[in-house]
Design a protein around this motif. Structure first.
Motif, PDB file in Angstrom:
ATOM      1  N   LEU A 128       0.850  -1.192   0.000  1.00  0.00           N
ATOM      2  CA  LEU A 128       0.000   0.000   0.000  1.00  0.00           C
ATOM      3  C   LEU A 128       0.884   1.239   0.000  1.00  0.00           C
ATOM      4  CD1 LEU A 128      -2.713  -1.074   2.624  1.00  0.00           C
ATOM      5  CD2 LEU A 128      -2.941  -1.062   0.137  1.00  0.00           C
ATOM      6  N   ILE A 181       2.984  -4.952   2.997  1.00  0.00           N
ATOM      7  CA  ILE A 181       2.230  -5.460   4.144  1.00  0.00           C
ATOM      8  C   ILE A 181       2.164  -6.986   4.130  1.00  0.00           C
ATOM      9  CG2 ILE A 181      -0.048  -5.450   5.213  1.00  0.00           C
ATOM     10  CD1 ILE A 181      -0.204  -2.493   4.289  1.00  0.00           C
ATOM     11  N   PRO A 199       1.958 -11.314  16.002  1.00  0.00           N
ATOM     12  CA  PRO A 199       1.938 -10.045  16.736  1.00  0.00           C
ATOM     13  C   PRO A 199       1.169  -8.955  16.005  1.00  0.00           C
ATOM     14  CG  PRO A 199       4.145 -10.524  15.885  1.00  0.00           C
ATOM     15  CD  PRO A 199       3.302 -11.728  15.596  1.00  0.00           C
ATOM     16  N   SER A 200       0.807  -7.929  16.725  1.00  0.00           N
ATOM     17  CA  SER A 200       0.138  -6.768  16.157  1.00  0.00           C
ATOM     18  C   SER A 200       0.992  -6.207  15.024  1.00  0.00           C
ATOM     19  CB  SER A 200      -0.045  -5.744  17.273  1.00  0.00           C
ATOM     20  OG  SER A 200      -0.686  -4.617  16.766  1.00  0.00           O
ATOM     21  N   GLY A 201       0.348  -5.910  13.897  1.00  0.00           N
ATOM     22  CA  GLY A 201       1.077  -5.352  12.761  1.00  0.00           C
ATOM     23  C   GLY A 201       1.694  -6.400  11.848  1.00  0.00           C
ATOM     24  N   SER A 202       1.472  -7.687  12.145  1.00  0.00           N
ATOM     25  CA  SER A 202       2.106  -8.735  11.332  1.00  0.00           C
ATOM     26  C   SER A 202       1.358  -9.002  10.024  1.00  0.00           C
ATOM     27  CB  SER A 202       2.249 -10.028  12.142  1.00  0.00           C
ATOM     28  OG  SER A 202       1.002 -10.466  12.627  1.00  0.00           O
ATOM     29  N   GLY A 203       0.149  -8.420   9.877  1.00  0.00           N
ATOM     30  CA  GLY A 203      -0.572  -8.558   8.615  1.00  0.00           C
ATOM     31  C   GLY A 203      -1.790  -9.459   8.670  1.00  0.00           C
ATOM     32  N   LYS A 204      -2.223  -9.846   9.872  1.00  0.00           N
ATOM     33  CA  LYS A 204      -3.358 -10.771  10.012  1.00  0.00           C
ATOM     34  C   LYS A 204      -4.632 -10.192   9.393  1.00  0.00           C
ATOM     35  CE  LYS A 204      -3.170 -10.716  14.549  1.00  0.00           C
ATOM     36  NZ  LYS A 204      -2.063  -9.740  14.734  1.00  0.00           N
ATOM     37  N   SER A 205      -4.971  -8.949   9.777  1.00  0.00           N
ATOM     38  CA  SER A 205      -6.205  -8.341   9.262  1.00  0.00           C
ATOM     39  C   SER A 205      -6.105  -8.140   7.758  1.00  0.00           C
ATOM     40  CB  SER A 205      -6.468  -6.998   9.937  1.00  0.00           C
ATOM     41  OG  SER A 205      -6.728  -7.189  11.314  1.00  0.00           O
ATOM     42  N   SER A 206      -4.934  -7.715   7.298  1.00  0.00           N
ATOM     43  CA  SER A 206      -4.744  -7.488   5.867  1.00  0.00           C
ATOM     44  C   SER A 206      -4.942  -8.786   5.094  1.00  0.00           C
ATOM     45  CB  SER A 206      -3.347  -6.936   5.601  1.00  0.00           C
ATOM     46  OG  SER A 206      -3.145  -5.748   6.332  1.00  0.00           O
TER      47      SER A 206
HETATM   48  N1  LIG Z   1      -4.212   1.305   4.833  1.00  0.00           N
HETATM   49  C1  LIG Z   1      -2.946   1.106   5.231  1.00  0.00           C
HETATM   50  N2  LIG Z   1      -1.944   1.878   4.770  1.00  0.00           N
HETATM   51  C2  LIG Z   1      -0.663   1.687   5.154  1.00  0.00           C
HETATM   52  N3  LIG Z   1      -0.299   0.731   6.024  1.00  0.00           N
HETATM   53  C3  LIG Z   1      -1.240  -0.065   6.528  1.00  0.00           C
HETATM   54  C4  LIG Z   1      -2.609   0.065   6.157  1.00  0.00           C
HETATM   55  N4  LIG Z   1      -3.309  -0.896   6.809  1.00  0.00           N
HETATM   56  C5  LIG Z   1      -2.415  -1.586   7.551  1.00  0.00           C
HETATM   57  N5  LIG Z   1      -1.178  -1.074   7.384  1.00  0.00           N
HETATM   58  C6  LIG Z   1       0.059  -1.603   8.000  1.00  0.00           C
HETATM   59  O1  LIG Z   1       0.185  -2.950   7.606  1.00  0.00           O
HETATM   60  C7  LIG Z   1       0.726  -3.736   8.653  1.00  0.00           C
HETATM   61  C8  LIG Z   1      -0.163  -4.896   8.945  1.00  0.00           C
HETATM   62  O2  LIG Z   1      -1.406  -4.421   9.460  1.00  0.00           O
HETATM   63  P1  LIG Z   1      -2.561  -5.394   9.900  1.00  0.00           P
HETATM   64  O3  LIG Z   1      -2.887  -6.296   8.777  1.00  0.00           O
HETATM   65  O4  LIG Z   1      -3.662  -4.548  10.430  1.00  0.00           O
HETATM   66  O5  LIG Z   1      -1.862  -6.235  11.056  1.00  0.00           O
HETATM   67  P2  LIG Z   1      -2.504  -7.080  12.261  1.00  0.00           P
HETATM   68  O6  LIG Z   1      -3.943  -7.318  11.978  1.00  0.00           O
HETATM   69  O7  LIG Z   1      -1.690  -8.321  12.325  1.00  0.00           O
HETATM   70  O8  LIG Z   1      -2.295  -6.240  13.496  1.00  0.00           O
HETATM   71  C9  LIG Z   1       0.914  -2.798   9.818  1.00  0.00           C
HETATM   72  O9  LIG Z   1       2.258  -2.405   9.839  1.00  0.00           O
HETATM   73  C10 LIG Z   1       0.017  -1.632   9.500  1.00  0.00           C
HETATM   74  O10 LIG Z   1       0.500  -0.449  10.051  1.00  0.00           O
END
Ligand SMILES: Nc1ncnc2c1ncn2[C@@H]1O[C@H](COP(=O)(O)OP(=O)(O)O)[C@@H](O)[C@H]1O
Ligand SMILES: [Mg+2]
Length: 222
Positions: free
Chosen positions: A15, A24, A43-50
């Motif tokens: 992104l 990501i 861990p938080s920020g590892s990309g799970k939600s993405s």
């Molecule tokens: N829209 C976005 N633009 C830029 N970076 C993003 C965006 N959404 C998530 N990120 C980054 O992508 C990484 C993974 O995010 P995320 O998938 O939310 O992780 P998790 O769910 O594991 O905490 C994080 O470093 C986050 O800051």
């Protein structure tokens, strides 16, 4: 006919950030078979939600391929993705995502109506009964507790009897008692409807309840 529900090959998600592109997801390949329950941990920020968003077609991969139920999501535009999700994917988020101007019943019935279900309100009422909210069908989200709102969200996700259930830390905003009740409900709905479940969680106890865990670290499978 294949029993593979998800087939991801070398998925990339990059992104635009203020300081240039942010990678990501960095080459994710995985399969999920029909009826499996899979926990995405890390861990938080590892990309799970993405990753969950890419699997649900809510975010387009910038590289690689994502097949769901045999269809290539990476070849679809937003309209096609929305049509694909209808009736096939139920998604539950940490923050409920209910429509504030609709009652519990309307929140559950509306996606059913959009999917062309004839007896949408009848089915919605049944789903609310199953989650223990048969007495709250006329309440608006603001009139319900967090646990109740998440029950409505679960009813909404499950009422179309989707083949796929995706849940992103569905207990993240709830206290432990409500969280445990929601998880019991999620697994019992999954059993009832025979759905394939992908659950994002950082709770090892919840991950244990799934058939398999996939740990992410820094956008890759650890
Ligand atoms: N829209 C976005 N633009 C830029 N970076 C993003 C965006 N959404 C998530 N990120 C980054 O992508 C990484 C993974 O995010 P995320 O998938 O939310 O992780 P998790 O769910 O594991 O905490 C994080 O470093 C986050 O800051
Ligand atoms: Mg997340």
């Amino acid at each position: 006919m294949s029993d593979t529900v998800f087939h991801l090959q070398d998925v990339l998600l990059s992104l635009k950030g203020n300081a240039g592109p942010v990678d990501i997801l960095r080459g994710i390949s995985l399969n999920v078979e029909s009826g499996e329950s899979v926990a995405l941990t890390g861990p938080s920020g590892s990309g799970k939600s993405s990753l969950l968003m890419v699997m649900g077609g809510l975010e387009q991969a910038t590289g690689g391929t994502v097949h769901a139920l045999g269809q290539d999501l990476t070849a679809m535009n937003e309209d096609a993705l929305a049509r694909f999700r209808q009736g096939r994917m139920g998604i539950v988020f940490q923050s409920f995502h209910l429509i504030p101007t609709m009652t519990a019943l309307e929140n559950v019935a509306t996606p059913l109506e959009l999917a062309g279900v004839q007896d949408a309100f009848e089915r919605a009422r049944e789903a609310l009964d199953i989650v223990g909210l048969g007495h709250r069908t006329g309440h608006y989200p603001a009139q319900m507790s967090g646990g109740e709102q998440q029950r409505v969200a679960l009813a909404r996700a499950c009422a179309p009897r989707p083949a796929i259930l995706l849940a992103d830390e569905p207990t993240g905003n709830l206290d432990s008692a409500n969280g445990a009740a929601i998880m019991d409900l999620l697994f019992s709905l999954r059993d009832q409807y025979g759905a394939t479940l992908v659950l994002v969680t950082h709770d090892p106890v919840l991950a244990e309840r799934c058939d398999r865990s996939i740990a992410l670290a820094d956008g890759k499978i650890a």
